[in-house]
Write a protein that holds these residues in place. Structure first.
Motif, short mmCIF file in Angstrom:
data_model
loop_
_atom_site.label_atom_id
_atom_site.label_comp_id
_atom_site.label_asym_id
_atom_site.label_seq_id
_atom_site.Cartn_x
_atom_site.Cartn_y
_atom_site.Cartn_z
N GLN A 42 5.76 26.07 23.62
CA GLN A 42 5.90 27.52 23.69
C GLN A 42 5.82 27.99 25.15
O GLN A 42 5.29 27.30 26.01
N ALA A 43 6.31 29.20 25.38
CA ALA A 43 6.42 29.74 26.74
C ALA A 43 5.09 29.73 27.51
O ALA A 43 5.04 29.27 28.65
N TYR A 44 4.05 30.25 26.92
CA TYR A 44 2.77 30.34 27.64
C TYR A 44 2.15 28.96 27.86
O TYR A 44 1.51 28.72 28.88
N ASP A 45 2.36 28.04 26.92
CA ASP A 45 1.88 26.67 27.10
C ASP A 45 2.65 25.99 28.23
O ASP A 45 2.08 25.28 29.05
N ALA A 46 3.96 26.22 28.28
CA ALA A 46 4.79 25.65 29.35
C ALA A 46 4.32 26.18 30.70
O ALA A 46 4.23 25.43 31.67
N SER A 47 4.01 27.45 30.76
CA SER A 47 3.54 28.05 32.01
C SER A 47 2.23 27.41 32.46
O SER A 47 2.06 27.09 33.64
N THR A 48 1.32 27.20 31.52
CA THR A 48 0.03 26.56 31.84
C THR A 48 0.25 25.14 32.34
O THR A 48 -0.31 24.73 33.36
N LEU A 49 1.06 24.39 31.62
CA LEU A 49 1.31 23.00 32.01
C LEU A 49 2.02 22.93 33.36
O LEU A 49 1.66 22.14 34.23
N ARG A 50 3.01 23.77 33.51
CA ARG A 50 3.78 23.82 34.75
C ARG A 50 2.88 24.14 35.94
O ARG A 50 3.00 23.53 37.01
N SER A 51 1.97 25.09 35.78
CA SER A 51 1.08 25.47 36.88
C SER A 51 0.07 24.36 37.20
O SER A 51 -0.56 24.39 38.25
N ASN A 52 -0.06 23.39 36.32
CA ASN A 52 -0.93 22.24 36.56
C ASN A 52 -0.14 20.99 36.95
O ASN A 52 -0.66 19.88 36.90
N GLY A 53 1.13 21.20 37.33
CA GLY A 53 1.93 20.10 37.87
C GLY A 53 2.70 19.28 36.85
O GLY A 53 3.29 18.26 37.21
N PHE A 54 2.73 19.70 35.61
CA PHE A 54 3.44 18.95 34.58
C PHE A 54 4.90 19.39 34.49
O PHE A 54 5.21 20.56 34.66
N THR A 55 5.74 18.44 34.18
CA THR A 55 7.15 18.70 33.89
C THR A 55 7.34 18.49 32.40
O THR A 55 6.48 17.90 31.73
N PRO A 56 8.48 18.92 31.86
CA PRO A 56 8.74 18.62 30.45
C PRO A 56 8.73 17.11 30.16
O PRO A 56 8.24 16.68 29.11
N THR A 57 9.21 16.31 31.10
CA THR A 57 9.22 14.86 30.91
C THR A 57 7.81 14.31 30.80
O THR A 57 7.51 13.49 29.92
N ASP A 58 6.92 14.76 31.70
CA ASP A 58 5.51 14.33 31.65
C ASP A 58 4.87 14.73 30.32
O ASP A 58 4.17 13.96 29.68
N THR A 59 5.10 15.96 29.95
CA THR A 59 4.48 16.53 28.76
C THR A 59 4.98 15.87 27.49
O THR A 59 4.21 15.69 26.53
N LYS A 60 6.23 15.47 27.47
CA LYS A 60 6.82 14.84 26.28
C LYS A 60 6.01 13.61 25.86
O LYS A 60 5.79 13.38 24.67
N GLU A 61 5.53 12.84 26.82
CA GLU A 61 4.73 11.65 26.50
C GLU A 61 3.44 12.04 25.78
O GLU A 61 3.02 11.35 24.85
N TRP A 62 2.82 13.13 26.21
CA TRP A 62 1.58 13.59 25.58
C TRP A 62 1.86 14.08 24.16
O TRP A 62 1.11 13.77 23.23
N ILE A 63 2.95 14.80 24.01
CA ILE A 63 3.30 15.32 22.68
C ILE A 63 3.64 14.17 21.74
O ILE A 63 3.22 14.17 20.59
N ILE A 73 -4.33 18.26 27.38
CA ILE A 73 -3.44 17.44 28.22
C ILE A 73 -3.91 17.46 29.67
O ILE A 73 -4.06 16.41 30.30
N VAL A 74 -4.16 18.65 30.19
CA VAL A 74 -4.56 18.78 31.59
C VAL A 74 -5.90 18.09 31.84
O VAL A 74 -6.05 17.32 32.79
N GLU A 75 -6.89 18.33 30.97
CA GLU A 75 -8.22 17.76 31.17
C GLU A 75 -8.21 16.24 31.11
O GLU A 75 -8.80 15.58 31.97
N TRP A 76 -7.59 15.69 30.10
CA TRP A 76 -7.58 14.23 29.94
C TRP A 76 -6.75 13.58 31.06
O TRP A 76 -7.11 12.51 31.56
N ASN A 77 -5.68 14.20 31.46
CA ASN A 77 -4.87 13.67 32.55
C ASN A 77 -5.66 13.67 33.85
O ASN A 77 -5.66 12.67 34.58
N LYS A 78 -6.35 14.78 34.15
CA LYS A 78 -7.16 14.85 35.38
C LYS A 78 -8.27 13.81 35.38
O LYS A 78 -8.68 13.36 36.45
N ALA A 79 -8.73 13.44 34.20
CA ALA A 79 -9.79 12.42 34.09
C ALA A 79 -9.23 11.00 34.20
O ALA A 79 -9.98 10.03 34.17
N GLY A 80 -7.90 10.89 34.33
CA GLY A 80 -7.30 9.58 34.55
C GLY A 80 -6.84 8.84 33.30
O GLY A 80 -6.55 7.65 33.36
#
Length: 110
Positions: A42-63, A73-80
């Motif tokens: 969704q739009a607001y989720d995309a905005s959040t992910l995008r502002s944290n450096g994620f692209t649709p390609t990156d996010t697709k793996e999480w989904i 996604i952001v928290e677990w990714n930042k934790a490595g």
């Protein structure tokens, strides 16, 4: 009569403001917005992910790993954690803090 006019003016202003509302899709290139939509974000989720450096390609793996919450996604990714590894910890009901602690001890989840 003044109350009726004031109410009518106020209603008009609120209506015009609502029609001119901002959408996160408006600030993204068309192709990128379509990529986000294509993976079901969704739009607001995309905005959040995008502002944290994620692209649709990156996010697709999480989904695909079953993780859809931008915050998760952001928290677990930042934790490595990778999407697949994070999904395993989450599936076993581990919190991020516990997963980090166990990971530091060299433990994994299967």
């Amino acid at each position: 009569m003044k109350k009726v006019v004031t109410a009518a003016v106020l209603t008009g202003i609120l209506t015009l403001t609502g029609c001119a509302s901002y959408s996160p899709w408006d600030v993204m290139p068309y192709q990128e917005a379509n990529a986000w939509k294509g993976i079901g974000v969704q739009a607001y989720d995309a905005s959040t992910l995008r502002s944290n450096g994620f692209t649709p390609t990156d996010t697709k793996e999480w989904i695909q790993a079953g993780i859809k919450s931008p915050q998760t996604i952001v928290e677990w990714n930042k934790a490595g954690f990778s999407p697949r590894t994070a999904s395993k910890w989450i599936a076993k009901n581990f919190t991020l803090e516990n997963a980090i602690s166990f990971k530091k001890q060299g433990l994994t989840v299967e």
